[in-house]
Design an enzyme around this catalytic site. Structure first.
Site: not given
Lengths: 137, 386
Positions: B291, B341
Site C-alpha cells: 500500500y 489510487y
C-alpha cells in the site's frame, strides 16, 4: 482557522488552555499521564482522572512544513511549520502545535530552516491554543 | 478442513477480477462504476450474478450493498460486511469473504471499491461536519491532510534511521517504471526521473509531489469462492493462503505520535498474524503489492512485514531491489503512486494477475504474492499463492 471540535474527554484540556494553562490528563489511580485524553486508564483501567499542570517545556520530536493545496486560512500563511513537541515531564506525551516567533504571530513567520529535532521549546498561548517558541537558554 | 489456526489456509481462492478505466475524471457516478467493475469480475470468473450471496466492502465506500445487489441482480445475500478505516480495509474484504465461505455462511463472495476522488471532494477539506475526535489535537494547527500526518512520521523516520529522500525516490521510481509498462495506469506514458523528483514542488516537507498517490476515479472488484468451487471456474485459481487484520495496542491511526513507539505501525502486528498462519516466510515471497498512499509507507511496511530489519527499509530499496529482477519487485501495476489510487484495491487485482502470469510487468514464475492494505491505520494483508 479551524477551532478545536472538542469531545467530553478533551474539553478540560481546552478549558485550561483558554486560561493560559497547559494541563495533561493523568490517572488518579496509577499516576500515569495519558494523551490524547480518554475515559479510562489503559494501564490500570481506573475511571478516576485528574488534569495535572505541566511546565510547558519540551523538545521538538518532529516537524513538517506544509505547502498548498490547503484550506484558505492556512494557505494564506503557507509555507508554515507544524511541530510535535515531547514534554519534559512525560517524554511520551507529544503535542502537535506550531513553532511561532511569539504568541499569535503568523504561522509562516518562523523560518523553517532553523527548526531542529531535539530543539528546546516552551509553551505560550494565543486565543485558547497552546503554541511553541524556542526556549532561550 | 483443519480447524483452528490452519482454518483459512488455501481454503478459498480469488477466481475473478474486474475494473473500470482509471482517470482523473470519469463521467459515470460511483454506483455505476461499482456495478461495471463487479460485473466484469463475475464475467472473468464465469459466475452468474444470481449466484452471488456475499459482499464485503470497506468504509468510505459510497455504494451500499442494497444498491449493488439490486442493480447487478444478485441472489439472496447471506453475508455482508463493511470493514473500518478506509484504505486499511482493502485486504480485509477478501479475508472476511474467505472466512464466511470457509465457515459455510456463503458460497460466492464479491468485494469491491468504487471511488471518484479524482473529481470529487477530498475528506480533509470537509470542515462543516464533525471532525473525527483526534482532529481536535491536530487540525487547528494546520496539520490538515493525510500527507501532513504521514510527513510528520517520515521526518522522524529519516532522522532516526538516517534514511534519505533518495530512498523515497526509489519507491516512487519503482512504481512509475511499472506503470510505464501498464497501459491501464494513469501514468503509463509519463516516465519519472530523479531530477523531476528532486525539483518537484513540496506538498508537506519532507514529502514532495511524487511521494503522494494519485487522485483517481475508478472502481475494481474481485470474486472469492471455495477452493473446491474454484477448480470449476474459467480462470486459474489464486489461493488465499493467509490473511490478517491488525489494530495494534495503543495505536492512534495516521497520527500515531502518541504511541510509545510511533514508527512500528500496524504492519508489524499484521505481519505476526500473517506469517504465523502461513507455510511461507518473507524470503518465499516473489512479488509484493504494498500500500503506497505515500512513499514512506512502503519503507515502514518492508520493515513491518519482515523483508528487512527495523530502520533498514531505506537501505533495502537501494540497487534496484524494488524493480523487476530485484530482491522484491513491488507494485507491479504501478501502485497507488502511479497506476491509480483506489484505496489499494488495484493492489489486490495486480496480485491476482501476477499469480495468473498475466501482469504487464510479470515476475517470472511468481507463485507467492504479499498484498497489504493501508499502513498508518488499522490494516489488513493477504498472502496469495498460485
Amino acid at each position: 482557522m479551524l477551532r478545536p471540535v472538542t469531545d467530553a474527554d478533551g474539553a478540560p484540556f481546552w478549558e485550561y488552555a483558554a486560561q493560559g494553562e497547559l494541563r495533561v490528563q493523568a490517572c488518579a489511580g496509577c499516576d500515569e499521564f495519558r494523551f490524547p485524553p480518554r475515559p479510562c486508564c489503559p494501564h490500570c483501567q481506573s475511571f478516576e482522572s485528574e488534569w495535572r499542570p505541566v511546565s510547558g517545556r519540551g523538545r521538538v520530536w518532529s516537524y513538517v512544513v506544509a505547502h498548498p493545496p490547503l484550506l484558505p486560512d492556512y494557505a494564506a500563511q503557507a509555507p508554515y511549520n507544524v511541530v510535535v513537541v515531547e514534554l519534559d515531564e512525560a517524554p511520551r506525551i507529544r503535542l502537535v502545535g506550531n513553532l511561532v516567533t511569539g504568541a499569535g504571530q503568523p504561522l509562516g513567520a518562523f523560518p523553517p530552516e532553523s527548526i531542529r529535532i531535539g530543539a528546546r521549546v516552551r509553551a505560550v498561548f494565543h486565543d485558547g491554543l497552546p503554541q511553541w517558541v524556542p526556549e532561550r537558554s | 478442513m483443519a480447524a483452528g489456526s490452519g482454518g483459512l489456509k488455501d481454503a478459498t481462492a480469488l477466481v475473478g477480477i474486474g475494473q473500470t478505466p482509471f482517470a482523473k475524471r470519469l463521467p459515470e457516478d460511483e454506483r455505476a462504476l461499482a456495478c461495471r467493475a463487479v460485473l466484469a469480475a463475475l464475467d472473468d470468473a464465469g459466475i452468474a450474478p444470481g449466484e452471488v450471496d456475499a459482499l464485503a466492502s470497506y468504509t468510505m465506500e459510497e455504494t451500499d450493498e442494497v444498491e449493488l445487489a439490486k442493480a447487478c441482480g444478485f441472489g439472496d445475500l447471506t453475508f455482508f460486511s463493511k470493514v473500518g478505516f478506509g484504505g486499511g480495509g482493502s485486504c480485509a474484504t477478501v479475508a472476511h469473504l474467505a472466512a464466511a465461505i470457509t465457515a459455510g455462511q456463503a458460497s460466492v463472495g464479491v468485494a469491491w471499491r468504487s471511488r471518484k476522488r479524482g473529481s470529487g471532494p477530498r475528506p480533509w477539506t470537509n470542515t462543516s461536519v464533525q471532525l473525527p475526535t483526534p482532529a481536535q489535537w491536530t487540525r487547528p494547527y494546520g496539520l490538515l491532510r493525510p500527507a501532513d500526518e504521514i510527513a510528520m512520521l517520515t521526518r522522524r523516520y529519516l532522522h532516526e534511521y538516517g534514511a534519505t529522500r533518495d530512498h523515497l525516490f526509489n519507491v516512487a521510481l519503482a512504481c512509475r517504471n511499472r506503470a510505464n509498462q501498464n497501459p491501464a495506469a494513469i501514468m503509463y506514458d509519463r516516465p519519472l526521473t530523479r531530477e523531476m523528483y528532486m525539483t518537484s514542488r513540496w506538498i508537506s516537507e519532507p514529502l514532495c509531489l511524487f511521494d503522494n498517490c494519485l487522485e483517481t476515479d475508478g472502481a475494481l472488484a474481485c470474486v472469492v469462492v471455495s477452493a473446491e468451487r474454484a477448480r470449476d471456474c474459467r480462470r486459474r485459481p489464486v489461493y488465499v493462503h493467509s490473511a490478517a487484520q491488525s489494530l495494534p495496542a495503543q495505536h492512534h491511526g495516521m497520527v500515531n505520535y502518541w504511541n510509545d513507539d510511533p514508527l512500528t505501525g500496524p504492519a508489524w502486528s499484521a505481519a505476526r498474524h500473517l506469517w504465523k498462519h502461513s507455510d511461507l516466510a518473507p524470503e518465499d515471497v516473489d512479488v509484493a503489492q504494498i500500500y503506497d498512499a505515500f512513499t514512506p509507507l512502503v519503507l515502514l511496511s518492508l520493515e513491518g512485514y519482515g523483508f528487512c530489519g527495523r530502520g533498514e527499509g531505506g537501505a533495502f530499496t537501494e540497487g534496484g531491489a524494488l524493480e523487476i529482477g530485484g530482491l522484491l519487485p513491488v507494485n507491479t501495476g504501478g501502485g497507488g503512486l502511479s497506476e491509480a489510487y483506489v484505496h489499494g484495491f488495484n493492489l489486490i487485482n495486480e496480485g491476482v494477475r501476477q499469480l495468473r502470469g498475466s501482469s504487464t510487468a510479470q515476475v517470472p514464475g511468481a507463485s507467492a504474492c504479499l498484498v497489504t492494505a493501508g499502513e498508518g491505520v488499522p490494516t489488513s494483508a493477504l498472502l496469495l499463492r498460485s
